[in-house]
Scaffold this active site. Structure first.
Site, PDB file in Angstrom:
ATOM      1  CG  HIS A  51       9.287  -6.065   4.899  1.00  0.00           C
ATOM      2  ND1 HIS A  51       8.710  -5.548   3.818  1.00  0.00           N
ATOM      3  CD2 HIS A  51      10.253  -6.646   4.423  1.00  0.00           C
ATOM      4  CE1 HIS A  51       9.219  -6.066   2.484  1.00  0.00           C
ATOM      5  NE2 HIS A  51      10.327  -6.655   3.069  1.00  0.00           N
ATOM      6  CD  GLU A  53       5.177  -2.338   6.336  1.00  0.00           C
ATOM      7  OE1 GLU A  53       5.138  -1.527   5.138  1.00  0.00           O
ATOM      8  OE2 GLU A  53       6.134  -2.893   6.735  1.00  0.00           O
ATOM      9  CB  CYS A  81       6.146  -4.103  -0.304  1.00  0.00           C
ATOM     10  SG  CYS A  81       6.189  -5.454   1.156  1.00  0.00           S
ATOM     11  CB  CYS A  84       3.759  -5.086   4.002  1.00  0.00           C
ATOM     12  SG  CYS A  84       5.591  -5.418   4.548  1.00  0.00           S
TER      13      CYS A  84
END
Length: 159
Positions: A51, A53, A81, A84
């Protein structure tokens, strides 16, 4: 300056978009300078953890030679999410700025609020709605295009 940094995160989201990745981008700022950038690469790298992040946190940690990002701020185009959010808390990021909210998996107030409803060893400040419309639009456009691509593929496989 917040809008400038979110614009940089949007540029990262555009990189993901071009790779047919969900267009999410993140940048990490320390002392007024961008020290790390990331965009989604889940599909490209076939790795659930890629992801925006997480990638930005990894790059910032490498640059600072520390997992502690205590004086850093993150700008992310989509609400984090749970994975993260956990990484943001554990890396000790001071504050996150969020563009669009994620009603399906977001944990900064949409589905639940990890940053405010729970007591952890580190408190992350959260500010929402930075360049909200632009962050929402890139996602809407991406999924609209993706549906067209899938429809064409399905049509071709039928013929």
């Amino acid at each position: 300056m917040q809008e400038y940094y979110m614009e940089q995160a949007l540029k990262e989201a555009e990189k993901a978009y071009k790779k047919l990745e969900v267009p999410v981008g993140a940048v990490i700022v320390k002392d007024g300078k961008i020290i790390a950038k990331g965009h989604n690469q889940k599909e490209t790298k076939t790795d659930t953890t890629k992801h925006a992040e997480i990638i930005a946190i990894q790059k910032a940690s490498k640059k600072l030679k520390s997992w502690r990002l205590t004086d850093c701020e993150m700008y992310v185009t989509l609400e984090p999410c749970t994975m993260c959010a956990g990484a943001i808390i554990n890396s000790r990021i001071k504050k996150i700025y969020i563009g669009a909210m994620d009603e399906k998996t977001g944990v900064a107030g949409s589905v639940l609020n990890i940053f405010e409803d729970y007591t952890f060893n580190h408190k992350v400040e959260v500010e929402k709605g930075i360049k909200k419309e632009e962050c929402e639009n890139i996602l809407k456009q991406f999924f609209k295009e993706l549906r067209k691509i899938k429809k064409r593929r399905k049509k071709c496989s039928i013929e």
